[in-house]
Enzyme design. Structure first.
Site, PDB file in Angstrom:
ATOM      1  N   HIS A 139       6.148  -5.297  12.206  1.00 28.04           N
ATOM      2  CA  HIS A 139       5.514  -3.973  12.087  1.00 28.04           C
ATOM      3  C   HIS A 139       5.238  -3.375  13.472  1.00 28.04           C
ATOM      4  O   HIS A 139       4.175  -2.816  13.736  1.00 28.04           O
ATOM      5  CB  HIS A 139       4.220  -4.072  11.259  1.00 28.04           C
ATOM      6  CG  HIS A 139       3.770  -2.764  10.694  1.00 28.04           C
ATOM      7  ND1 HIS A 139       2.803  -1.984  11.289  1.00 28.04           N
ATOM      8  CD2 HIS A 139       4.141  -2.086   9.595  1.00 28.04           C
ATOM      9  CE1 HIS A 139       2.598  -0.901  10.563  1.00 28.04           C
ATOM     10  NE2 HIS A 139       3.410  -0.926   9.528  1.00 28.04           N
ATOM     11  N   ASP A 171      -0.445  -3.716   6.144  1.00 27.93           N
ATOM     12  CA  ASP A 171      -1.023  -3.391   7.434  1.00 27.93           C
ATOM     13  C   ASP A 171      -2.487  -3.783   7.439  1.00 27.93           C
ATOM     14  O   ASP A 171      -3.174  -3.590   6.448  1.00 27.93           O
ATOM     15  CB  ASP A 171      -0.928  -1.891   7.680  1.00 27.93           C
ATOM     16  CG  ASP A 171       0.511  -1.379   7.671  1.00 27.93           C
ATOM     17  OD1 ASP A 171       1.440  -2.177   7.559  1.00 27.93           O
ATOM     18  OD2 ASP A 171       0.703  -0.157   7.761  1.00 27.93           O
ATOM     19  N   HIS A 223       0.846  -1.196   0.000  1.00 22.61           N
ATOM     20  CA  HIS A 223       0.000   0.000   0.000  1.00 22.61           C
ATOM     21  C   HIS A 223       0.881   1.245   0.000  1.00 22.61           C
ATOM     22  O   HIS A 223       2.104   1.152   0.106  1.00 22.61           O
ATOM     23  CB  HIS A 223      -0.989  -0.009   1.164  1.00 22.61           C
ATOM     24  CG  HIS A 223      -0.364   0.102   2.533  1.00 22.61           C
ATOM     25  ND1 HIS A 223       0.521  -0.829   3.032  1.00 22.61           N
ATOM     26  CD2 HIS A 223      -0.530   1.029   3.520  1.00 22.61           C
ATOM     27  CE1 HIS A 223       0.873  -0.472   4.255  1.00 22.61           C
ATOM     28  NE2 HIS A 223       0.265   0.659   4.574  1.00 22.61           N
ATOM     29  N   HIS A 260      -7.362  -1.810   5.968  1.00 21.53           N
ATOM     30  CA  HIS A 260      -6.472  -0.807   6.544  1.00 21.53           C
ATOM     31  C   HIS A 260      -7.127   0.557   6.345  1.00 21.53           C
ATOM     32  O   HIS A 260      -8.202   0.651   5.748  1.00 21.53           O
ATOM     33  CB  HIS A 260      -5.098  -0.916   5.844  1.00 21.53           C
ATOM     34  CG  HIS A 260      -4.008  -0.143   6.498  1.00 21.53           C
ATOM     35  ND1 HIS A 260      -3.891  -0.012   7.861  1.00 21.53           N
ATOM     36  CD2 HIS A 260      -2.952   0.554   5.978  1.00 21.53           C
ATOM     37  CE1 HIS A 260      -2.829   0.729   8.141  1.00 21.53           C
ATOM     38  NE2 HIS A 260      -2.240   1.083   7.018  1.00 21.53           N
ATOM     39  N   ASP A 288       5.958   4.369   4.816  1.00 24.23           N
ATOM     40  CA  ASP A 288       6.858   3.387   5.453  1.00 24.23           C
ATOM     41  C   ASP A 288       6.900   2.069   4.692  1.00 24.23           C
ATOM     42  O   ASP A 288       7.637   1.161   5.068  1.00 24.23           O
ATOM     43  CB  ASP A 288       6.483   3.165   6.927  1.00 24.23           C
ATOM     44  CG  ASP A 288       5.049   2.729   7.130  1.00 24.23           C
ATOM     45  OD1 ASP A 288       4.173   3.150   6.351  1.00 24.23           O
ATOM     46  OD2 ASP A 288       4.784   1.965   8.082  1.00 24.23           O
ATOM     47  N   HIS A 289       6.124   1.965   3.624  1.00 22.48           N
ATOM     48  CA  HIS A 289       6.133   0.733   2.822  1.00 22.48           C
ATOM     49  C   HIS A 289       6.724   0.923   1.422  1.00 22.48           C
ATOM     50  O   HIS A 289       6.899  -0.041   0.697  1.00 22.48           O
ATOM     51  CB  HIS A 289       4.727   0.145   2.727  1.00 22.48           C
ATOM     52  CG  HIS A 289       4.239  -0.366   4.045  1.00 22.48           C
ATOM     53  ND1 HIS A 289       4.203  -1.690   4.383  1.00 22.48           N
ATOM     54  CD2 HIS A 289       3.831   0.309   5.151  1.00 22.48           C
ATOM     55  CE1 HIS A 289       3.772  -1.828   5.622  1.00 22.48           C
ATOM     56  NE2 HIS A 289       3.540  -0.626   6.112  1.00 22.48           N
ATOM     57  N   HIS A 325       1.321   3.859   2.043  1.00 26.24           N
ATOM     58  CA  HIS A 325       1.839   4.597   3.189  1.00 26.24           C
ATOM     59  C   HIS A 325       3.364   4.597   3.051  1.00 26.24           C
ATOM     60  O   HIS A 325       3.965   3.570   2.700  1.00 26.24           O
ATOM     61  CB  HIS A 325       1.412   3.954   4.508  1.00 26.24           C
ATOM     62  CG  HIS A 325       0.046   4.397   4.963  1.00 26.24           C
ATOM     63  ND1 HIS A 325      -0.778   3.611   5.728  1.00 26.24           N
ATOM     64  CD2 HIS A 325      -0.626   5.562   4.739  1.00 26.24           C
ATOM     65  CE1 HIS A 325      -1.906   4.278   5.972  1.00 26.24           C
ATOM     66  NE2 HIS A 325      -1.842   5.450   5.375  1.00 26.24           N
TER      67      HIS A 325
HETATM   68 ZN   LIG Z   1      -0.057   1.570   6.590  1.00 27.61          ZN
END
Ligand SMILES: [Zn+2]
Length: 305
Positions: free
Chosen positions: A269, A211, A62, A142, A66-67, A64
């Protein structure tokens, strides 16, 4: 014939001194797959001595940061090191114009073909398939559109037992028939394929779920996998906050593992608020025994059975 999962990042949201944001390297029978690409991914690959030019497929769960914030650096390094081999990127379509713009803005004309494959939102689909493995995406719940991934080896072809080949002096045609599951008659004796063949090993499987909120809706997609990576951003005392932020707790991850009847669970995570993540293992073990805590740099192997 390995099936190895190497954790490159197991922190949520922000890096810590010990953990990078999300990324994992999968080595399935020598084919390297990257799942998510948080900031610092290429540095971790370097530190671990992984041959990252051998990665041909990258899956982004996805959008976000941090990914996927590590993606640009990795793509650029592959280019600077003279990569020619096509690279396949699987992500939601919104990433494509951003990538194009960034490459343009940084005067980068990639030396290798970057093949973008859109992950369909809110539905399951097969993203990739070759003779050894199939990769499927499935929706997880999510705060933004997000996909889990399941990697499943394909069934190996049948082999005829060596002693049977010698004993009956089987020719290539007879061997082929037995391998196709058909019975044959040799000198008046019936040889049953089921009894004289074997498969070199059972197909192995791995599911990646992050997530996500606690969601039993993902059970059909991950049922019985050998190894499940499930996010556990918080401990159960913060279950309300987890729900609020569309994340899960260690206990919830363990419940999913138990209900999906998986063999092993890896938790990751983790929120950067936790300096010591051992309580995650203790909490999960109350529900599901076969659990480990993801550690950056660590490789978890699924053995052949
Ligand atoms: Zn996320």
């Amino acid at each position: 014939m390995v099936f190895d999962i190497t954790i490159l990042g197991s922190s949520s949201a922000t890096p810590t001194s010990k953990r990078n944001p999300s990324a994992q390297l999968l080595d399935i029978q020598g084919n390297l797959f990257l799942i998510d690409c948080g900031e610092g991914t290429q540095i971790k690959l370097r530190q671990l001595g992984k041959r990252f030019q051998k990665i041909n497929h990258i899956f982004i769960s996805h959008l976000h940061g941090d990914h996927f914030f590590g993606l640009f650096g990795l793509l650029s390094t592959m280019h600077l090191l003279g990569r020619k081999t096509p690279l396949h990127l699987y992500a939601y379509q919104e990433l494509k114009p951003l990538l194009d713009q960034l490459l343009q803005l940084s005067y980068t004309e990639l030396k290798y073909p970057l093949c973008f494959h859109e992950i369909p939102e809110g539905e399951s689909s097969v993203l990739y398939s070759d003779k050894n493995v199939e990769v499927a995406a499935f929706p997880v719940k999510h705060s933004v559109p997000c996909s889990g991934f399941c990697f499943r080896e394909k069934e190996k072809p049948l082999n005829v037992k060596k002693n049977i080949v010698e004993l009956y002096d089987l020719d290539p045609v007879q061997i082929k028939l037995l391998k196709e599951g058909r019975n044959i008659v040799v000198e008046g004796e019936e040889l049953k394929s089921k009894e004289v063949t074997y498969r070199s090993f059972k197909p192995r499987s791995y599911a990646y779920c992050t997530d996500t909120i606690y969601d039993e809706g993902l059970l059909p997609y991950i049922k019985g996998v050998d190894c499940l990576y499930h996010e556990a951003t918080f401990l159960k005392d913060l279950a309300a906050a987890a729900k609020d932020k569309f994340h899960a707790t260690a206990k919830e991850a363990a419940l999913i593992a138990q209900k999906a009847n998986v063999k092993q669970l890896i938790l990751g995570h983790f929120s950067a608020r936790y300096k010591d993540c051992s309580p995650f293992e203790i909490e999960a073990k109350e529900v599901f025994e076969e659990v480990v805590i993801a550690e950056d740099g660590q490789t978890y192997s699924i053995r052949k059975l």
